[in-house]
Design a protein around this motif. Sequence first.
Motif, short mmCIF file in Angstrom:
data_model
loop_
_atom_site.label_atom_id
_atom_site.label_comp_id
_atom_site.label_asym_id
_atom_site.label_seq_id
_atom_site.Cartn_x
_atom_site.Cartn_y
_atom_site.Cartn_z
N PRO A 1 -5.63 11.53 10.73
CA PRO A 1 -6.55 10.35 10.51
C PRO A 1 -6.27 9.57 9.39
N ASP A 2 -7.05 8.09 9.23
CA ASP A 2 -6.65 7.18 8.41
C ASP A 2 -6.80 7.80 6.65
N THR A 3 -5.60 8.34 6.26
CA THR A 3 -5.55 8.80 5.04
C THR A 3 -4.47 8.61 4.26
N MET A 4 -4.26 9.03 2.93
CA MET A 4 -3.19 8.96 2.15
C MET A 4 -2.06 9.54 2.72
N GLU A 5 -2.41 10.66 3.29
CA GLU A 5 -1.21 11.49 3.91
C GLU A 5 -0.64 10.77 5.20
N PRO B 1 1.61 -13.32 0.16
CA PRO B 1 1.50 -13.02 1.51
C PRO B 1 2.58 -13.75 2.42
N VAL B 2 2.94 -12.83 3.29
CA VAL B 2 3.88 -13.07 4.52
C VAL B 2 2.92 -13.60 5.74
N ARG B 3 3.30 -14.80 6.32
CA ARG B 3 2.59 -15.37 7.32
C ARG B 3 3.18 -15.13 8.68
N GLY C 1 1.70 2.45 8.26
CA GLY C 1 0.24 2.18 8.13
C GLY C 1 -0.46 3.41 8.36
N SER C 2 -1.46 3.69 7.70
CA SER C 2 -2.19 5.07 7.61
C SER C 2 -2.87 4.97 9.25
N TRP C 3 -3.15 3.91 9.84
CA TRP C 3 -3.92 3.87 10.87
C TRP C 3 -3.00 3.93 12.07
N PHE D 1 6.93 -7.59 -0.04
CA PHE D 1 6.03 -8.78 -0.24
C PHE D 1 4.47 -8.38 -0.16
N GLU D 2 3.79 -8.67 -1.29
CA GLU D 2 2.41 -8.08 -1.06
C GLU D 2 1.48 -9.29 -1.56
N ARG D 3 0.50 -9.43 -0.57
CA ARG D 3 -0.59 -10.40 -0.52
C ARG D 3 -1.30 -10.43 -1.74
N SER D 4 -1.75 -9.54 -2.36
CA SER D 4 -2.72 -9.15 -3.45
C SER D 4 -1.89 -9.43 -4.68
N ASP E 1 -10.97 3.52 -9.79
CA ASP E 1 -10.30 3.32 -8.65
C ASP E 1 -10.82 2.70 -7.60
N ASN E 2 -10.24 2.00 -6.54
CA ASN E 2 -10.92 1.20 -5.45
C ASN E 2 -11.57 2.41 -4.32
N GLY E 3 -12.38 3.35 -5.18
CA GLY E 3 -13.13 4.23 -4.49
C GLY E 3 -12.20 5.64 -4.71
N GLN E 4 -13.19 6.60 -5.08
CA GLN E 4 -12.48 7.74 -5.28
C GLN E 4 -11.78 8.38 -4.32
N HIS E 5 -10.35 9.04 -4.47
CA HIS E 5 -9.62 9.39 -3.64
C HIS E 5 -9.29 10.73 -3.80
N VAL E 6 -9.59 11.71 -2.65
CA VAL E 6 -8.86 12.92 -2.93
C VAL E 6 -8.03 13.18 -1.90
N PHE E 7 -6.99 14.54 -2.14
CA PHE E 7 -6.33 14.96 -0.93
C PHE E 7 -6.47 16.45 -0.81
N GLY F 1 -0.39 -1.07 -4.55
CA GLY F 1 -1.54 0.05 -4.02
C GLY F 1 -2.38 -0.07 -2.62
N GLY F 2 -2.45 -1.19 -2.60
CA GLY F 2 -3.57 -1.51 -1.27
C GLY F 2 -4.88 -0.97 -1.49
N ARG F 3 -5.18 -0.03 -0.46
CA ARG F 3 -6.39 0.42 -0.55
C ARG F 3 -6.48 1.68 -1.74
N ALA F 4 -5.52 2.07 -2.06
CA ALA F 4 -5.43 3.02 -3.05
C ALA F 4 -4.74 2.60 -4.24
N GLY G 1 0.90 -1.22 0.00
CA GLY G 1 -0.02 -0.11 -0.11
C GLY G 1 0.80 1.30 -0.05
N LEU G 2 0.34 2.45 0.13
CA LEU G 2 1.13 3.58 -0.01
C LEU G 2 2.13 3.61 1.37
N ALA G 3 1.79 3.23 2.43
CA ALA G 3 2.77 3.12 3.47
C ALA G 3 3.85 2.26 3.29
N GLY G 4 3.76 1.29 2.66
CA GLY G 4 4.68 0.29 2.69
C GLY G 4 5.75 0.75 1.36
C1 FAD Z 1 -12.98 3.41 -0.83
C2 FAD Z 1 -11.83 4.22 -0.18
C3 FAD Z 1 -11.77 5.45 -0.53
C4 FAD Z 1 -11.00 6.18 0.13
N1 FAD Z 1 -10.71 7.97 0.04
C5 FAD Z 1 -9.86 8.38 0.64
C6 FAD Z 1 -9.58 9.74 0.33
O1 FAD Z 1 -10.46 10.41 -0.39
N2 FAD Z 1 -8.39 10.46 0.80
C7 FAD Z 1 -7.64 9.73 1.50
O2 FAD Z 1 -6.57 10.45 1.83
N3 FAD Z 1 -7.66 8.21 1.72
C8 FAD Z 1 -8.59 7.82 1.40
N4 FAD Z 1 -8.77 6.39 1.71
C9 FAD Z 1 -7.73 5.79 2.55
C10 FAD Z 1 -6.60 5.80 1.91
O3 FAD Z 1 -6.81 4.75 0.72
C11 FAD Z 1 -5.59 4.83 3.06
O4 FAD Z 1 -5.62 5.64 4.22
C12 FAD Z 1 -4.31 4.47 2.39
O5 FAD Z 1 -4.42 4.13 1.17
C13 FAD Z 1 -3.67 3.14 3.19
O6 FAD Z 1 -2.44 2.80 2.95
P1 FAD Z 1 -1.75 1.86 3.78
O7 FAD Z 1 -0.50 1.50 3.09
O8 FAD Z 1 -1.67 2.23 5.24
O9 FAD Z 1 -2.50 0.62 3.93
P2 FAD Z 1 -3.13 -0.51 2.71
O10 FAD Z 1 -3.57 0.37 1.50
O11 FAD Z 1 -4.42 -1.15 3.36
O12 FAD Z 1 -1.95 -1.19 2.14
C14 FAD Z 1 -1.70 -2.47 2.90
C15 FAD Z 1 -1.28 -3.65 2.31
O13 FAD Z 1 -0.93 -5.11 2.73
C16 FAD Z 1 -1.33 -5.93 2.28
N5 FAD Z 1 -1.18 -7.07 3.03
C17 FAD Z 1 -2.04 -7.47 4.03
N6 FAD Z 1 -1.63 -8.51 4.93
C18 FAD Z 1 -0.31 -8.79 4.01
C19 FAD Z 1 0.40 -9.90 4.22
N7 FAD Z 1 0.22 -10.98 5.26
N8 FAD Z 1 1.43 -10.10 3.53
C20 FAD Z 1 1.70 -9.18 2.59
N9 FAD Z 1 1.09 -8.23 2.38
C21 FAD Z 1 -0.10 -8.21 3.22
C22 FAD Z 1 -2.46 -5.62 1.71
O14 FAD Z 1 -3.04 -6.47 0.51
C23 FAD Z 1 -2.28 -4.00 1.29
O15 FAD Z 1 -1.98 -4.23 -0.14
C24 FAD Z 1 -9.85 5.73 0.97
C25 FAD Z 1 -9.92 4.23 1.13
C26 FAD Z 1 -10.87 3.73 0.60
C27 FAD Z 1 -10.98 2.17 0.45
#
Ligand code: FAD
Length: 444
Positions: A403-407, A227-229, A395-397, A32-35, A53-59, A39-42, A12-15
């Motif tokens: 808050p949980d965002t791309m930033e 996937p990493v276990r 991780g965004s969390w 290493f990415e499971r999917s 897109d997996n949901g419209q994203h704005v920043f 891009g994960g959620r983005a 995802g964006l964090a990794g």
């Molecule tokens: C529909 C939707 C709309 C959104 N709209 C906005 C927006 O408008 N603006 C905004 O800023 N944010 C938005 N967000 C939030 C934003 O997408 C997330 O905050 C951000 O992309 C999270 O990035 P991340 O890398 O932390 O996590 P993720 O994107 O969840 O990445 C984690 C990755 O880890 C992988 N993974 C999990 N387990 C394993 C494993 N065991 N081994 C290997 N890989 C694994 C997953 O497959 C995933 O690819 C939205 C999210 C969604 C879903």
Amino acid sequence: MAAGRVAVIGAGLAGLTAAVALSDAGFAVDVFERSRLLGGRATSFVVDGIEVDNGQHVFLACCTSLTAFLARLDMDRHMYVQSRFEAVVFSRDGRRCDLRAVAVPAPLHLLPAVLGYRFLQPAGRLRLLWALMAARTTKPAREQSFASWLAEHGQDETALRAFWRPFFVPALNAPLEEVPLREALFVLRTAFLHDRNAARFGYSRVPLARVAQAAAACIRRVHTEAPVRAIPEGRPGWAAGIELESGERREYDGVCVATPPQQAAHLLSSVAPHTADGIGRYASRPIVDVHLWHSAADVGFDFAALLDAPVQWIFQKAPGYLVCSISDALGFVGRPRDELIAVCWDAVHDALPGLRTARLVRGAATRVVEATFAPAAGQPRASANTGIPNLVLAGSWTDTGWPDTMESAVRSGYQAAGILRHRLSAGAGRSESTAPPGGEVQRV
Ligand SMILES: Cc1cc2nc3c(=O)[nH]c(=O)nc-3n(C[C@H](O)[C@H](O)[C@H](O)COP(=O)(O)OP(=O)(O)OC[C@H]3O[C@@H](n4cnc5c(N)ncnc54)[C@H](O)[C@@H]3O)c2cc1C
């Protein structure tokens, strides 16, 4: 010779941010990415022959780490960012109001917009101004919710419907009653009250997966469907590397876990059980997007908020193509596709004058059940530190202040990379790498 070998779990964006930052610092990084997607959620994927897109994203322009990362990837040229804050708002019966910032210092830049906001009575506009001004200096009580603070500051149901819900439910993906005041004030101050340029909206003009692909091109190796276990322990108190679902083990000097919280808790459970305990208690919230192709041409805006409707924001992706975004979508995520399309079409058809004589051509829906994550009420967000010197969390969390965002995701990636870089450069747990640099994406 590389500065050390690092495994990043999750693309995802964090990794990806952590991986690019560590690669730039001279580390040999494997992701290493499971999917099968990056891009994960983005991310983006093809629905009925169209890449969506997996949901419209704005920043917003105040998302400075995200914009720096996009510039690093040379993807900033594919982003649209407003030259000043401007938002179109429609009432359910088709009345339109444009909120525009003016060129004076914050927070005065919003004064004309608030004083002219037609969906509030004059007294309501003044109360809104009062609340905005109070938000600049309020010291948040630990457990107070945003909704209760708004009530204390004269924001009645009309104000919630006309202003606070359309702007803040999508920003925080939660009902105002469940948003901690501290987080809401952070967003309000950062976006609206300190800098007149901060709330300028931005979004990608290309599918979001392009960002992830550009990042992958800067990393030595990205393994998809991998996937990493587990994270095996090496010498006591240290991570030895990763163990794939296939059972294969690979050794690394450092590991960055950049998965969503539940998976992170699982991965950390044997090597850092105390950290894993807190992370397991995060809760998620859904977001639903409904795609509508219609017979009309231009609806006259790029994006707009819709009041008193299930849809909070509508984006015109191209003439004849709208995306309706439903945040805090618990009541919608389980509904059948055709019902979602019908609900959204009714809402936009009634509200948008440009669609009065239009016909729906077709529709599609994307649902993400775990769209955003937040810790249980009163719990702090997890730190990037796991208690294991060569193992970090991103991780965004996690605890980025956002808050949980791309930033937040990008910030967490930079944070985790900085910690790991410092620790590994200090000489901890180093092994030599002979692997060549490059941008390979491999399936395992
Ligand atoms: C529909 C939707 C709309 C959104 N709209 C906005 C927006 O408008 N603006 C905004 O800023 N944010 C938005 N967000 C939030 C934003 O997408 C997330 O905050 C951000 O992309 C999270 O990035 P991340 O890398 O932390 O996590 P993720 O994107 O969840 O990445 C984690 C990755 O880890 C992988 N993974 C999990 N387990 C394993 C494993 N065991 N081994 C290997 N890989 C694994 C997953 O497959 C995933 O690819 C939205 C999210 C969604 C879903």
